[in-house]
Design a protein around this motif. Structure first.
Motif, PDB file in Angstrom:
ATOM      1  N   GLU A  63       0.828  -1.207   0.000  1.00  0.00           N
ATOM      2  CA  GLU A  63       0.000   0.000   0.000  1.00  0.00           C
ATOM      3  C   GLU A  63       0.863   1.257   0.000  1.00  0.00           C
ATOM      4  O   GLU A  63       0.542   2.228  -0.681  1.00  0.00           O
ATOM      5  CB  GLU A  63      -0.938   0.008   1.212  1.00  0.00           C
ATOM      6  N   ALA A  64       1.948   1.259   0.757  1.00  0.00           N
ATOM      7  CA  ALA A  64       2.834   2.423   0.807  1.00  0.00           C
ATOM      8  C   ALA A  64       3.510   2.663  -0.536  1.00  0.00           C
ATOM      9  O   ALA A  64       3.633   3.813  -0.985  1.00  0.00           O
ATOM     10  CB  ALA A  64       3.877   2.243   1.904  1.00  0.00           C
ATOM     11  N   VAL A  65       3.939   1.593  -1.205  1.00  0.00           N
ATOM     12  CA  VAL A  65       4.561   1.723  -2.522  1.00  0.00           C
ATOM     13  C   VAL A  65       3.549   2.263  -3.525  1.00  0.00           C
ATOM     14  O   VAL A  65       3.853   3.170  -4.316  1.00  0.00           O
ATOM     15  CB  VAL A  65       5.151   0.371  -2.995  1.00  0.00           C
ATOM     16  N   LEU A  66       2.329   1.749  -3.504  1.00  0.00           N
ATOM     17  CA  LEU A  66       1.290   2.213  -4.422  1.00  0.00           C
ATOM     18  C   LEU A  66       0.973   3.684  -4.178  1.00  0.00           C
ATOM     19  O   LEU A  66       0.897   4.476  -5.124  1.00  0.00           O
ATOM     20  CB  LEU A  66       0.029   1.365  -4.278  1.00  0.00           C
ATOM     21  N   LEU A  67       0.778   4.066  -2.929  1.00  0.00           N
ATOM     22  CA  LEU A  67       0.452   5.452  -2.605  1.00  0.00           C
ATOM     23  C   LEU A  67       1.584   6.394  -3.018  1.00  0.00           C
ATOM     24  O   LEU A  67       1.345   7.453  -3.601  1.00  0.00           O
ATOM     25  CB  LEU A  67       0.164   5.595  -1.111  1.00  0.00           C
ATOM     26  N   THR A  68       2.818   5.995  -2.741  1.00  0.00           N
ATOM     27  CA  THR A  68       3.965   6.813  -3.120  1.00  0.00           C
ATOM     28  C   THR A  68       4.059   6.972  -4.630  1.00  0.00           C
ATOM     29  O   THR A  68       4.325   8.072  -5.135  1.00  0.00           O
ATOM     30  CB  THR A  68       5.265   6.194  -2.568  1.00  0.00           C
ATOM     31  N   VAL A  74       1.303  11.955  -9.938  1.00  0.00           N
ATOM     32  CA  VAL A  74       0.370  13.082 -10.011  1.00  0.00           C
ATOM     33  C   VAL A  74       1.090  14.403  -9.743  1.00  0.00           C
ATOM     34  O   VAL A  74       0.878  15.390 -10.451  1.00  0.00           O
ATOM     35  CB  VAL A  74      -0.819  12.882  -9.041  1.00  0.00           C
ATOM     36  N   VAL A  75       1.949  14.442  -8.730  1.00  0.00           N
ATOM     37  CA  VAL A  75       2.640  15.689  -8.383  1.00  0.00           C
ATOM     38  C   VAL A  75       3.614  16.109  -9.485  1.00  0.00           C
ATOM     39  O   VAL A  75       3.685  17.286  -9.846  1.00  0.00           O
ATOM     40  CB  VAL A  75       3.367  15.543  -7.021  1.00  0.00           C
ATOM     41  N   THR A  76       4.368  15.160 -10.036  1.00  0.00           N
ATOM     42  CA  THR A  76       5.354  15.527 -11.056  1.00  0.00           C
ATOM     43  C   THR A  76       4.726  15.867 -12.397  1.00  0.00           C
ATOM     44  O   THR A  76       5.336  16.588 -13.188  1.00  0.00           O
ATOM     45  CB  THR A  76       6.388  14.402 -11.266  1.00  0.00           C
ATOM     46  N   ASP A  80      -1.573  18.103 -15.712  1.00  0.00           N
ATOM     47  CA  ASP A  80      -2.189  17.139 -16.629  1.00  0.00           C
ATOM     48  C   ASP A  80      -1.674  15.728 -16.329  1.00  0.00           C
ATOM     49  O   ASP A  80      -0.877  15.165 -17.088  1.00  0.00           O
ATOM     50  CB  ASP A  80      -1.862  17.530 -18.076  1.00  0.00           C
ATOM     51  N   PRO A  81      -2.125  15.105 -15.219  1.00  0.00           N
ATOM     52  CA  PRO A  81      -1.648  13.756 -14.880  1.00  0.00           C
ATOM     53  C   PRO A  81      -2.105  12.719 -15.907  1.00  0.00           C
ATOM     54  O   PRO A  81      -3.175  12.838 -16.486  1.00  0.00           O
ATOM     55  CB  PRO A  81      -2.294  13.467 -13.529  1.00  0.00           C
ATOM     56  N   PRO A  82      -1.305  11.687 -16.117  1.00  0.00           N
ATOM     57  CA  PRO A  82      -1.675  10.615 -17.051  1.00  0.00           C
ATOM     58  C   PRO A  82      -2.663   9.640 -16.393  1.00  0.00           C
ATOM     59  O   PRO A  82      -2.271   8.597 -15.868  1.00  0.00           O
ATOM     60  CB  PRO A  82      -0.341   9.950 -17.375  1.00  0.00           C
TER      61      PRO A  82
END
Length: 107
Positions: A63-68, A74-76, A80-82
């Motif tokens: 879960e931590a890997v997925l959230l990160t 999204v942040v980078t 316009d997130p993919p």
């Protein structure tokens, strides 16, 4: 005479190197998804009652890997997130991460 407990940092280090948590020698893992029942060197039981904690640790890491990964993408890529990449990549990552971390969490 009581045995001296192993420091937690040593236990984590041994788990990351896939070694026996008690003696630190190789051979605790038979195959990627199969642990030996006892350590071939020191004879300690490697399967006695640790599956619930290991599964919980594996789930928390996944879960931590997925959230990160999602937050990082999204942040980078803002504004316009993919979204298509996230829509297909998140489930794939969620399936692969527990498989990759399985033996580490068991030890």
């Amino acid at each position: 005479m009581t045995p001296i407990p192993t420091p937690r940092l040593a236990l984590v280090s041994r788990a990351l190197r896939l070694r026996c948590p008690h003696c630190g020698q190789r051979g605790a893992i038979h195959r990627w998804f199969t642990m030996r029942t006892i350590c071939p060197r020191c004879g300690i039981s490697l399967t006695a009652g640790n599956s619930v904690g290991a599964n919980l640790l594996n789930l928390i890491i996944a879960e931590a890997v997925l959230l990160t990964a999602i937050v990082g993408v999204v942040v980078t890529s803002w504004p316009d997130p993919p979204w298509t990449l996230l829509q297909y990549g998140a489930p794939v990552l969620m399936l692969l991460t527990p498989l990759v971390f399985f033996p580490f969490s068991r030890l």
